[in-house]
Write an enzyme that holds these catalytic residues in place. Sequence first.
Site, PDB file in Angstrom:
ATOM      1  N   GLU A 176       0.822  -1.218   0.000  1.00 57.66           N
ATOM      2  CA  GLU A 176       0.000   0.000   0.000  1.00 57.66           C
ATOM      3  C   GLU A 176       0.853   1.263   0.000  1.00 57.66           C
ATOM      4  OE1 GLU A 176      -2.647  -0.689   3.341  1.00 57.66           O
ATOM      5  OE2 GLU A 176      -4.082  -1.705   2.048  1.00 57.66           O
ATOM      6  N   GLU A 377      -5.463  -8.528  -1.198  1.00 59.35           N
ATOM      7  CA  GLU A 377      -6.146  -8.330   0.087  1.00 59.35           C
ATOM      8  C   GLU A 377      -7.597  -7.980  -0.195  1.00 59.35           C
ATOM      9  OE1 GLU A 377      -4.719  -5.678   3.136  1.00 59.35           O
ATOM     10  OE2 GLU A 377      -2.631  -6.088   2.589  1.00 59.35           O
TER      11      GLU A 377
HETATM   12  C1  BG6 Z   1      -4.640  -3.115   4.720  1.00 61.65           C
HETATM   13  C2  BG6 Z   1      -3.290  -3.549   5.228  1.00 61.65           C
HETATM   14  O1  BG6 Z   1      -4.703  -1.732   4.767  1.00 61.65           O
HETATM   15  O2  BG6 Z   1      -5.783  -3.468   5.420  1.00 61.65           O
HETATM   16  C3  BG6 Z   1      -3.310  -4.678   6.236  1.00 61.65           C
HETATM   17  O3  BG6 Z   1      -2.401  -3.857   4.191  1.00 61.65           O
HETATM   18  C4  BG6 Z   1      -4.506  -4.482   7.159  1.00 61.65           C
HETATM   19  O4  BG6 Z   1      -2.082  -4.705   6.896  1.00 61.65           O
HETATM   20  C5  BG6 Z   1      -5.768  -4.562   6.315  1.00 61.65           C
HETATM   21  O5  BG6 Z   1      -4.556  -5.358   8.242  1.00 61.65           O
HETATM   22  C6  BG6 Z   1      -7.061  -4.520   7.098  1.00 61.65           C
HETATM   23  O6  BG6 Z   1      -7.070  -3.413   7.938  1.00 61.65           O
HETATM   24  P1  BG6 Z   1      -7.410  -3.542   9.484  1.00 61.65           P
HETATM   25  O7  BG6 Z   1      -7.228  -2.180  10.016  1.00 61.65           O
HETATM   26  O8  BG6 Z   1      -8.804  -4.034   9.563  1.00 61.65           O
HETATM   27  O9  BG6 Z   1      -6.430  -4.520  10.025  1.00 61.65           O
END
Ligand code: BG6
Length: 478
Positions: A176, A377
């Site tokens: 990111e 993701e």
């Molecule tokens: C992304 C990141 O922004 O979102 C992860 O790359 C992160 O590291 C994921 O865990 C989900 O976000 P959160 O805040 O729910 O853990």
Amino acid sequence: MTKFPKNFLWGGAIAAHQVEGAWDVDGKGPTVMDMVTSGSHTIPRIYDPTLSDNHFFPTHEGIDFFNHYPEDIALFAEMGFKTLRLSINWTRIFPTGMEEVANEAGLQFYDKVFDECLKYGIEPLVTLCHYEMPYALVEKYNGWASREVISCFEKFSKTVIDRYHTKVKRWLTFNEINAGTLFTGVVMTLGIVKDYQGPMLDAPASEAEKFQALHHQFVASARVVNYAHQHYPELQMGNMIGFLPQYAFTPNPADILLAQEKNRIVNWFCSDIQVRGKYPTYAQRFFKENNIQLKIEEGDLEDLAKGRVDFYTLSYYMSFCVSTDNNLEETGGNLLGGIKNPYLEASDWGWQIDPKGLRWLLNEINDRYEIPIMVVENGLGAYDEKSSDGKIHDDYRSAYLREHIIQMAEAIEDGVNLIGYTPWGCIDLISLSTGEMAKRYGFIYVNKFDDGTGDFSREKKDSFEWYKNVIASNGDRL
Ligand code: BG6
């Protein structure tokens, strides 16, 4: 009939600092995220290197992947994973980022992890830096604000690429990277926090500092991509963007223009450089209006041109709206929040669920770059409660993923070259934004709680069988 190509890379994604724990074991040094306390919905995470160990720093224990990885990878294999996205914790290899010689114990840990994956035919997909900047580089250089960090990152990256190139064929440089354009990235990705103590998301940095630091990251990323291409032509090098679609709230042309401007800087700016190898023309006006005068050294632009990535990867959780009207209701989000969209539902954390948005943006990315794309993701952070039968019936999670997979299939039909999908937190892990365990994403439940209790034991949720079937049928049985 399935729409997914035969070799589609189904899998899951995790990051070193959110799972490993063992934060100071075998010579590992602290990272910037090891200095951030836990928080919650209402209590912000605090970045403070002066706090002692009697505060709760969730990365210090993580989910103890450091000791549980054989069991975890066996469970991923049981689900049929073709790939596992994970990161190498920079400070296991170079504890301060500045050593001349790598830490052999750290290197051996990842040898074991990758071998374990390969034993089951799971291809590791490695992020070089998933918010794991050595804390010593913050102290000495104020993170990516200084050019010196470029060579530290190059040394780390070359070391691990040289070591693992026979085991790892796909690499991503920075997780990111576009978080650096936002206030949320100041601690996590840029590490511009020397002498700062306070809420993680409030760390100050001017636009000029952020974009200068990003320039250093672009050069570092490009040099590493170029190194890999020259030495190991069989490797595939990718970028990684946290994609945050921002829709115009109304058809008012002022809202349309605002949405275009926001999407350019937040979503397109970094990948335009990493995919096309040069700063986009719209950057000129943005830099001028924000008092940004980049210090670009001789050779930097050539490096950017030579270090173009082979494939594009993204995270996608939600979308929101933007408007010139400042009185509209807002909602939270990943890296950034925005105006509520009346057509969408939201998660318990206020992240708006928008599967069709995924089809839209995959098409936009494909139209712009025409290179392979991977969703590395995506997922639903939710509270999981055990039912009276002692099991977790998380059909809300499979419903979320199902809707997104349907839209990925549509995008493939539209002509998008989508090569893989690794849902986030395939095993429960520490939340990035809040530091909670309670915000769970996994197919596998981890017995660990926000008050520090729990024995780290693992259990399958209902979504485990569901995802196993999805993979076995190559996306047909949803
Ligand atoms: C992304 C990141 O922004 O979102 C992860 O790359 C992160 O590291 C994921 O865990 C989900 O976000 P959160 O805040 O729910 O853990």
